[in-house]
Design an enzyme around this catalytic site. Sequence first.
Site, short mmCIF file in Angstrom:
data_model
loop_
_atom_site.label_atom_id
_atom_site.label_comp_id
_atom_site.label_asym_id
_atom_site.label_seq_id
_atom_site.Cartn_x
_atom_site.Cartn_y
_atom_site.Cartn_z
N THR A 1 -5.48 2.64 -7.15
CA THR A 1 -6.77 2.53 -6.47
C THR A 1 -7.61 3.76 -6.78
OG1 THR A 1 -5.95 1.14 -4.69
CG2 THR A 1 -7.93 2.42 -4.24
N TYR B 1 -1.97 5.38 -4.47
CA TYR B 1 -2.98 6.42 -4.30
C TYR B 1 -2.42 7.67 -4.98
CZ TYR B 1 -5.86 3.98 -0.84
OH TYR B 1 -6.70 3.09 -0.21
N LYS C 1 -7.76 -0.54 -9.68
CA LYS C 1 -8.44 -1.22 -8.58
C LYS C 1 -9.64 -0.39 -8.10
CE LYS C 1 -7.50 -3.27 -4.03
NZ LYS C 1 -8.48 -2.53 -3.19
N SER D 1 0.82 -1.21 0.00
CA SER D 1 0.00 0.00 0.00
C SER D 1 0.86 1.26 0.00
CB SER D 1 -0.90 0.00 1.24
OG SER D 1 -1.56 1.24 1.38
N HIS E 1 -13.64 -2.24 -2.03
CA HIS E 1 -12.81 -1.86 -0.88
C HIS E 1 -13.26 -2.61 0.38
CE1 HIS E 1 -9.66 1.31 -0.81
NE2 HIS E 1 -9.69 1.11 0.49
#
Length: 362
Positions: free
Chosen positions: A162, A136, A230, A112, A254
């Site tokens: 994402t 992100y 995603k 992440s 999510h």
Amino acid sequence: MSTIPVGVCSLADYEQHAKEVLPAPTWAYLSGTAMDGLTYQRNRQKLDEILLQQRVLCEDMAKGGCQQTLFGQHLAMPLLVAPLAYQKLAHPTGELGTIQAAAAQNVGFCLSTLASAPLEHVAQMSPDATRWFQLYCQPSRETTLQLVRRAEQAGYQAIVVTADAPINGVRNAEQRAGFSLPEGVRAVNLESLPSAAQGDSVFSCWMGQAADWQTLAWLREQTKLPLLLKGVMSAQDAQRAVSLGLDGIIVSNHGGRVLDSQPATIEVLPAIRAAVGKETTVLLDSGIRRGSDIFKAIALGADAVLLGRSVFYALAVAGPLGVAHCLRILRDELEATMALCGCASVQDITSECLYQPNASTF
């Protein structure tokens, strides 16, 4: 805890033990859902409603297995650890321990942006592991590109953008518990980057800085790595992503943590697969708890799945050993399901492996 508790033989067992060992606010954060948890519940409900078609006396099964290949990367089974923020909340080893466990089981690992360990350190911990970087997008393209370049230089093998969480979901359990990150747990990979502007309106502040389709097209031009989107829940969005040259789609809501009252990912998967065709890599997450869930997802069009919360729970209960055990449980369950349904390989798993009294059900 550093050992696997007696009697732990399923992912549900790890969840129960994690609730007992984690501080209440941390549990509220890790297990929390958006609003009333309807999306979270539906993910499980719809997976449970799908029935399997057992086959007997099948031939040529002795050499079977559940191996899968994604973008040239060979995995022991069609599974990756999903991008999970702040893994040091669960265990001091955090992401470093999780990637070691994934590598030990030859399972993919997706880091992440909000990891609590530097992305370079995670890559160095298991240099032979299949590792992807979840991105992100930041308020500026310059800072977004900095993250992409760091991931490339560290040897990550794919970029996962994402798109479904430009803002946090309204998570009431987390709010009631008063959760905040404890000292020593932070998004270390963002520390040198400027923070997003603050404001009192979702639209004027957060959505004004969010990524859009132009951002995605720009990203496609910036990297030669496989690029996946995603958070896709509609066939139209999936088609648009593929038209921009993306290599893969991850069907995800999510885990029910962002927008409540959505359909389950397994419900929208067949339409998304039909929309993008056979050549595009399609993965699914949200709600996976059993090896039979992986089987169902592949039967309905996924190439592989990602596993989220359960990894956190196993890490909290028994550290990296727990994560490795959790992943092995899924492999054993998947292989058992395949064998009993007459499938010697992942490629043998099709919609015909599902019990369909009414063809319109799926």
